[in-house]
Design a protein around this motif. Sequence first.
Motif, PDB file in Angstrom:
ATOM      1  N   GLN A 181      88.705 -17.706  86.127  1.00  0.00           N
ATOM      2  CA  GLN A 181      88.776 -16.691  85.082  1.00  0.00           C
ATOM      3  C   GLN A 181      90.184 -16.120  85.022  1.00  0.00           C
ATOM      4  O   GLN A 181      90.748 -15.708  86.031  1.00  0.00           O
ATOM      5  CB  GLN A 181      87.779 -15.572  85.379  1.00  0.00           C
ATOM      6  N   PHE A 182      90.711 -16.152  83.818  1.00  0.00           N
ATOM      7  CA  PHE A 182      92.109 -15.813  83.628  1.00  0.00           C
ATOM      8  C   PHE A 182      92.181 -14.764  82.522  1.00  0.00           C
ATOM      9  O   PHE A 182      91.608 -14.950  81.448  1.00  0.00           O
ATOM     10  CB  PHE A 182      92.834 -17.110  83.230  1.00  0.00           C
ATOM     11  N   THR A 183      92.813 -13.642  82.794  1.00  0.00           N
ATOM     12  CA  THR A 183      92.903 -12.580  81.795  1.00  0.00           C
ATOM     13  C   THR A 183      94.359 -12.148  81.634  1.00  0.00           C
ATOM     14  O   THR A 183      95.068 -11.964  82.629  1.00  0.00           O
ATOM     15  CB  THR A 183      92.064 -11.349  82.224  1.00  0.00           C
ATOM     16  N   VAL A 184      94.754 -12.018  80.389  1.00  0.00           N
ATOM     17  CA  VAL A 184      96.115 -11.549  80.102  1.00  0.00           C
ATOM     18  C   VAL A 184      95.999 -10.302  79.236  1.00  0.00           C
ATOM     19  O   VAL A 184      95.275 -10.310  78.239  1.00  0.00           O
ATOM     20  CB  VAL A 184      96.932 -12.607  79.328  1.00  0.00           C
ATOM     21  N   ARG A 185      96.669  -9.250  79.647  1.00  0.00           N
ATOM     22  CA  ARG A 185      96.674  -8.038  78.838  1.00  0.00           C
ATOM     23  C   ARG A 185      98.114  -7.608  78.605  1.00  0.00           C
ATOM     24  O   ARG A 185      98.918  -7.585  79.536  1.00  0.00           O
ATOM     25  CB  ARG A 185      95.929  -6.924  79.568  1.00  0.00           C
ATOM     26  N   ARG A 205      87.590 -16.852  76.355  1.00  0.00           N
ATOM     27  CA  ARG A 205      86.357 -16.210  76.823  1.00  0.00           C
ATOM     28  C   ARG A 205      86.148 -14.861  76.140  1.00  0.00           C
ATOM     29  O   ARG A 205      85.044 -14.478  75.787  1.00  0.00           O
ATOM     30  CB  ARG A 205      86.457 -16.025  78.337  1.00  0.00           C
ATOM     31  N   SER A 206      87.235 -14.111  75.994  1.00  0.00           N
ATOM     32  CA  SER A 206      87.124 -12.797  75.353  1.00  0.00           C
ATOM     33  C   SER A 206      88.452 -12.448  74.713  1.00  0.00           C
ATOM     34  O   SER A 206      89.521 -12.929  75.136  1.00  0.00           O
ATOM     35  CB  SER A 206      86.745 -11.737  76.386  1.00  0.00           C
ATOM     36  N   LEU A 207      88.357 -11.610  73.695  1.00  0.00           N
ATOM     37  CA  LEU A 207      89.585 -11.183  73.024  1.00  0.00           C
ATOM     38  C   LEU A 207      89.379  -9.741  72.568  1.00  0.00           C
ATOM     39  O   LEU A 207      88.360  -9.405  71.958  1.00  0.00           O
ATOM     40  CB  LEU A 207      89.862 -12.088  71.822  1.00  0.00           C
ATOM     41  N   LYS A 208      90.336  -8.912  72.921  1.00  0.00           N
ATOM     42  CA  LYS A 208      90.227  -7.506  72.555  1.00  0.00           C
ATOM     43  C   LYS A 208      91.571  -7.040  72.007  1.00  0.00           C
ATOM     44  O   LYS A 208      92.630  -7.347  72.572  1.00  0.00           O
ATOM     45  CB  LYS A 208      89.852  -6.680  73.794  1.00  0.00           C
ATOM     46  N   LEU A 209      91.508  -6.292  70.904  1.00  0.00           N
ATOM     47  CA  LEU A 209      92.720  -5.689  70.353  1.00  0.00           C
ATOM     48  C   LEU A 209      92.532  -4.174  70.394  1.00  0.00           C
ATOM     49  O   LEU A 209      91.436  -3.679  70.120  1.00  0.00           O
ATOM     50  CB  LEU A 209      92.936  -6.127  68.902  1.00  0.00           C
ATOM     51  N   ALA A 210      93.579  -3.482  70.747  1.00  0.00           N
ATOM     52  CA  ALA A 210      93.431  -2.028  70.857  1.00  0.00           C
ATOM     53  C   ALA A 210      94.696  -1.309  70.412  1.00  0.00           C
ATOM     54  O   ALA A 210      95.809  -1.850  70.500  1.00  0.00           O
ATOM     55  CB  ALA A 210      93.107  -1.641  72.302  1.00  0.00           C
ATOM     56  N   VAL A 211      94.485  -0.105  69.902  1.00  0.00           N
ATOM     57  CA  VAL A 211      95.597   0.827  69.652  1.00  0.00           C
ATOM     58  C   VAL A 211      95.344   2.031  70.549  1.00  0.00           C
ATOM     59  O   VAL A 211      94.230   2.564  70.592  1.00  0.00           O
ATOM     60  CB  VAL A 211      95.640   1.269  68.179  1.00  0.00           C
ATOM     61  N   ILE A 212      96.383   2.399  71.286  1.00  0.00           N
ATOM     62  CA  ILE A 212      96.204   3.432  72.316  1.00  0.00           C
ATOM     63  C   ILE A 212      97.240   4.538  72.136  1.00  0.00           C
ATOM     64  O   ILE A 212      98.420   4.258  71.923  1.00  0.00           O
ATOM     65  CB  ILE A 212      96.368   2.814  73.724  1.00  0.00           C
ATOM     66  N   GLY A 213      96.792   5.757  72.200  1.00  0.00           N
ATOM     67  CA  GLY A 213      97.727   6.877  72.171  1.00  0.00           C
ATOM     68  C   GLY A 213      97.562   7.726  73.422  1.00  0.00           C
ATOM     69  O   GLY A 213      96.441   7.934  73.882  1.00  0.00           O
ATOM     70  N   ARG A 214      98.677   8.190  73.954  1.00  0.00           N
ATOM     71  CA  ARG A 214      98.623   9.068  75.124  1.00  0.00           C
ATOM     72  C   ARG A 214      99.398  10.340  74.817  1.00  0.00           C
ATOM     73  O   ARG A 214     100.424  10.285  74.150  1.00  0.00           O
ATOM     74  CB  ARG A 214      99.268   8.388  76.343  1.00  0.00           C
ATOM     75  N   ASN A 215      98.923  11.465  75.342  1.00  0.00           N
ATOM     76  CA  ASN A 215      99.555  12.776  75.100  1.00  0.00           C
ATOM     77  C   ASN A 215      99.773  13.009  73.618  1.00  0.00           C
ATOM     78  O   ASN A 215     100.852  13.411  73.190  1.00  0.00           O
ATOM     79  CB  ASN A 215     100.907  12.877  75.834  1.00  0.00           C
ATOM     80  N   LEU A 216      98.742  12.755  72.830  1.00  0.00           N
ATOM     81  CA  LEU A 216      98.940  12.740  71.389  1.00  0.00           C
ATOM     82  C   LEU A 216      99.162  14.127  70.799  1.00  0.00           C
ATOM     83  O   LEU A 216     100.020  14.308  69.947  1.00  0.00           O
ATOM     84  CB  LEU A 216      97.723  12.094  70.709  1.00  0.00           C
ATOM     85  N   ILE A 271      93.326 -10.938  76.416  1.00  0.00           N
ATOM     86  CA  ILE A 271      92.672 -12.230  76.201  1.00  0.00           C
ATOM     87  C   ILE A 271      92.148 -12.732  77.533  1.00  0.00           C
ATOM     88  O   ILE A 271      92.865 -12.733  78.547  1.00  0.00           O
ATOM     89  CB  ILE A 271      93.658 -13.286  75.645  1.00  0.00           C
ATOM     90  N   GLY A 272      90.892 -13.151  77.526  1.00  0.00           N
ATOM     91  CA  GLY A 272      90.300 -13.756  78.721  1.00  0.00           C
ATOM     92  C   GLY A 272      90.058 -15.235  78.490  1.00  0.00           C
ATOM     93  O   GLY A 272      89.578 -15.630  77.424  1.00  0.00           O
ATOM     94  N   PHE A 273      90.395 -16.032  79.468  1.00  0.00           N
ATOM     95  CA  PHE A 273      90.187 -17.488  79.372  1.00  0.00           C
ATOM     96  C   PHE A 273      89.201 -17.933  80.439  1.00  0.00           C
ATOM     97  O   PHE A 273      89.186 -17.386  81.537  1.00  0.00           O
ATOM     98  CB  PHE A 273      91.509 -18.235  79.570  1.00  0.00           C
TER      99      PHE A 273
END
Lengths: 510, 1039
Positions: free
Chosen positions: B257-261, B986-997, B1037-1039
């Motif tokens: 299992q291989f995951t890239v973020r 295996r999986s695919l996720k897209l995200a928009v993230i804000g911190r200290n908004l 992305i997960g492979f």
Amino acid sequence: MRLIQAGTLLAAAGAILTLAACSQDLTIPNTNAPSTKVANSTPDDIKALAATSIQTWHDANNEVNPSLALSVMADALTGSFNNFGMNLSSSEPRLAYPNNTTGGDYTSMAQDPWYNNYTALGEANDAIRAIDGGIFGDDTVTAQSYKALSMLTQGLAMGNIALIFDQGFIVDESTPVPVDYSTLPLVKYPVVAAAALAKLDAVIAATQGKHWSLPTEVLPLSTVDLTAENLGRIASTMAARLVAYTPRNGTENAAADWAKVLTYAENGISAANPAFDFAIIEDGGNLWWDGYKAYGNYGPWLRVSMRVMHEMNPALPSEYTSCASIDEDAAGFHDARYATDFTYKPLGKKIPFSCARGAWHFSDWEHSRYGLNAGGAGDVTWYSGTFTGVAPVVLAAENDLLWAEALVRTGGDLSLAATLINNTRVTRGHLTPATAVDGAAGLLADIQYEQDVELLTTGGGLQWYNRRRIDGLQTGTPRHLPVPAKELEIDKLPIYTFGGAAPNPVYPDQ
Amino acid sequence: MRNPRAGRLVALAASFLAFALTAPSLAQAQDAVIKGTVTGPQGEPVEGAQISIQTMLIGSASNAKGQYSFSVSASDVKGQTVNVVARRLGFAAVTKQLALSAGEHTVDFAMKQDVRRLDEIVVTGVAGATEMKNTTISISKVNEDQIKEVPAQDIGTLLTGKVAGVEVLSETGLPGASATVQIRGSTVLQIGNSSPTYIIDGVVSKNGISTIDPSDIVSMEVLKGAASATTYGSQGANGVIAVTTRRGQNLEDGKVQFTVRSEFGKTDIEHYPPLNHSTVYVVGTDGKIDYGNVDPDNFMDNPFPTPQQDPDHYWRNQLKTWLQSNSVTNNYITLGYRKGNTNFMGSFSRLADPGIMPILSGFKRQNFRFNLDQGITDKLDVSASMMYGSTSSDQGQVDGADDFFGLLQAPPDLDLAHPNGPADTVLYDNFLPPDIANNSRGNPLYDLLHTNNNNQTERIFGAFTARYRPTTWLALDATYGTDRYNNLDNTYQFSGYLNSDGVSQPGSLTYGTDRDRANNAAINGTFSYGLQALKATTKVSYLYDDEHEDVVNTNGNQFKLRHIQALNAIDPTTFTANSAIFNTRSVQYLVNQGLNYNDRYLLQGTYVHDASSLFGTAARNNDFYQVSGAWRVTQDFHIPGFQELKLRAANGTAGLRPAFADQYETYGVANGQFSKNTLGNVDLQPAIQHETEFGIDASFLNRFDLDVVHSQRRTNNAFLQVPLSVALSGGFQSQWRNAATITGKTWEMALTTRVIENPGFSYSFSLTGEQTRQHIDRLDAPPFQQNAGGQGQGIFYYKQGEDLGIIYGTKWITDFRQLLDNPANAGMTLADAQSLYTKNVEGYVVLKADKGTANEQPIAYVDPSGNNKVVIGNVNPDFTFGWANTIKVRSFTVYALVSGTQGGQIYDFTKQWMFQDRRAGAVDQSGRKPEDKIAYKYYENVLYNVLNPNSYFVEDGSFVKLRELSVNYQFSDALLHQIGLGNFVRSLKLAVIGRNLKTWTKYSGFDPEAGSGGDANFRIDGFRYPAFRTISGQIEIGF
């Protein structure tokens, strides 16, 4: 089978635990900093300790605290910054000394001399204990010389406590430390002064007729070696100072034992050939550094009080009433020292002294006699100053003036007194010679002038000692400092203070 | 091996392992194969569920289709009945019984969601692995699903708003800085010694957490106080945070299992403090400033010229001009594999955060991790957790009173790129024209460009464990941990560096190194036995740890050769060097007994014996104890609406260790001279906290879970460096003693709920809140000032009988009656006061005669005893809270974390400093009515007052902060196939993230989240690097 296996395992685990438990040594030495046992274990350690003690005293006496605050309290120098307790100490009308532990420079101006002098005393006491315990073995000369040095520190450190504070502890090598306050209470300054004088007397006795000398680096005197004789003469001068400067007001001054001052001064540093200044050679700010001179001779920090400038040139005001600079009026100065020891530096636009802090802080003159101590080449390079100058703690002239005053106050030889005054009044100041005809009052006035002009920025606190005993301080100026609040809190004693003039809160000035 | 004792322990542990290896059983007959499917509430497949027979240490994880399979070797198949358990985060555990025989068995699991995670297992601070519902102490668990939405930069931040009683304060925004974590208040009166103990994969972390990548973390267990953390003995009083890193045990069998973020973001500042737009100098009719002349009205209300009127001296916002929006990148890769009872998980991460300062490249961190688990036999397994981390930063001169401060104070009417006009050949010249740059402190950009700061750290962290379960009732394990840390600090200014006077300097070079080697070894035995409904677990442990640290610092400040960056190019007379070695050694014995009667009545007792070289020689051995109990009421009584109600109480002790040097008599060594420093103390003990806590844990209405806890703590023998009378001590300045007692009371509340749960939409939230009060009950020393932040001003004054966190200073009078308290005003009546004084527009009482003039100033309050330093503030908030929300709409997940405090004051030194240089907006009089205007000296002299603390700068620190917000889209299996990726992705996720908004606050500074010295008790805004906002996009992305 399983039970046997488990039993074996338990036994093994038990064995491991037992073994591990037995093998731990939890005593680990601290190799980063020595303990007393390590620090004071060899003869060389004790030599270093005795040397450290006199250097610690020098710091206590001539560092920025309290010398700069005391100099502005005496209106000898002036400075408006809060640093070193200057602003508040020179406020007009005077404010009481804020005796608290909230920190900052006002706290330091009393804490530093208290702690530094007692640190010096603690070091000297440790050294004497080790010497009396025989650390130098058969080397009696070393033992005698370092003990004399340590006793000198005892006398000077306790003497400083007596001069600066209203009360203090008397601690010497016979005091078992640590000790509780209930066993060793505070005593008033005359009692501390007497204990200090006894130590200086002991130095004088221990050096008389002796021919040993101590290494130069122990106390790097500028012109003479640190022989037994010179150490004794320094002790004698310091004893004269102590007796003369302990009085807090005119009454006490008149009652002081001036005959004793006379005897001490006659045997002091200006007495026999060669006369010498008790002055140290700075080592670049490493150990031997005179903060009083470094700041006191640096115009952006401190200036000469107009009280002194007015004495030298009565045409000048004794205090500024506005924030505008005053013309130099060089011709109005008749004292040749104006040219050599003082510099006119009009404050101009980029002034360090804010007018909002009071025009009384203003002065257009700086003391530059010991400019070398402040870096040597003017204001800009102060921070890169080499601090390698000669820094007098007590000039031979001061001994002369004590001698002269003692002669006057004991009804002694006024001609000799005049001669002693003229040693600087005429030689350096090119002023009209003082003579016996001037009478006691005239000679005392000349002595005071010399104390203000000739002795400026020499020994820490000197001008304040001299002004208070002739009731010359501004109303409400503390005549001594209280025991620092930190010490009082540790000993669970009530906090008190001195000074202040209406409309500010007023406490006794002594 | 450098340390013979640690070496011996490792050897023993190895022998123990070898012994265990000699007893494998031989395979003889047919294996049993257990397989099945795991489904969720809607019948959907559940991936990643762990299915196991715990007593046999064997199991597997479900794949994306919910399917699992594992086999039991024939030698262990004896027809016995075993429990097969399925566990998955967020779901209640399901147990099924199975008669184990050779051949295939199908065991399917239908799992229900469990918001409160009552069935989750915790292992920290308890006798053996215990389900949350059966714990008797305050232990909180934070799982991956609570922290995965917004990758954090440090471990502390992960806890923000998620665990009641845990205060997380990001006191500086400096990239790479760790957040301050404080659990249930203070145990000390020094600054910054209230941090919890961190345990990483079972091993105490001695060197902080800043080099650990939080992305590797799958769960954290938080023990909050002495009653919970007794098992950590003299290291437990500040609480314990036990971190578990990602492993391969839950992976599908036999597949890599291989995951890239990858995350890419932009930084900026959300809120700037108001700045002054007016000058006090005369402005001519041409709009230009006459810098030599102060306006006779003394009001700072004259407008700066426009760029057209004076292209060189118009007003600029130097902060907005120079603070930059930079790019943050954070990449994370994992590679995992499991085959049978072998698994591993490797990860690599790289973070680059340049922050917001110009010129600098900021902070970079790289981490490698490799975790391996190997089952040797069905009774024996070994694990290894290894990490190598490195960080680098060039920001040494930015935080605190350095370049950020310089930028804050920079004159607004200069172009900092060419402050002396376009003809100046020095870029960012350090010399600023003195007539314009009031109180010039040089050009911060010059320093940023020419001072090279280089901080490098390396961390190697390893934990190696062997576990052996010879019988169902006995488990033995041995762990060896090592924590190695190297730090290099290096600062260089070239020969020729211009100071703020424009004078060429001889340069300087500083090198500092810090090496730390900590080793520890532990042996644990856990005995589980029972009699009918009574289950008992006994744990006995032995722990040994030692640590060796050496630090060296060298500095020289006169280069003899130009352009050579080496210490040997420095004039040796300017050279200083110092070094120190710190060795410590400790041993601990522990017995922990847990009793569980029918999952209803729960009891735990702990005894710990701690001995450490850090304790004085006469106080080397210390004991700690704990007793706790719980009653699961709903097991005995049916209470309508309540699914679970547990009442619990705990009482226990835990300690704090003194610092290395505290027990020793020491002399200072400087310039070859010795001087007395601290008096030794052979009686120095650990500080010991006694805690009593009561808690209610409830699940009700099938929807809500609520924990309410009340804790009372008393830290006896808190350390204090007690000042000594130098005269009476013979020259020693201080002594470390157990001289204070600090008490604290905390109320905590945690509410978790799944408000809406529909197939296409769900909303859940968790709300945590706490209130802590702290008090100094005993102080066997004079009251003392505590300096923190700013420039060391002692605004905290600690006295017996007072709360911790009281601010002292000058209080400006706001009520005429206050004038009458001053003993100097004896005889003054209220009428007198009102006739002499008036109030200005800011509400301060001033002399009527001075109002509107250059002499106008507020009046300092003096109390009836004549004190002018009085209480002016209190940093303790009324309560703090955290609110984490998760909304799922089909494949979209929205996560929002809001946290904040109500009450609690901040001292704003930043603003006070800005008064000196006329930078703060508060000094600007241009918007005021003529009769309300106040002369500039009121601000510049009286309120600034050389930074002496005063009530003007005490502000309400209440705030609400939208700390994290993320929106992500998880591609479904079907969609992946539809777009042609299904076969290899295996999986695919897209995200928009804000911190200290966004922060809502009345606080006027950059950020109300202010603190100092790593301690939440010192809410001081001391020109720290401001926390900045980051908005980023992420792909996983997960492979």
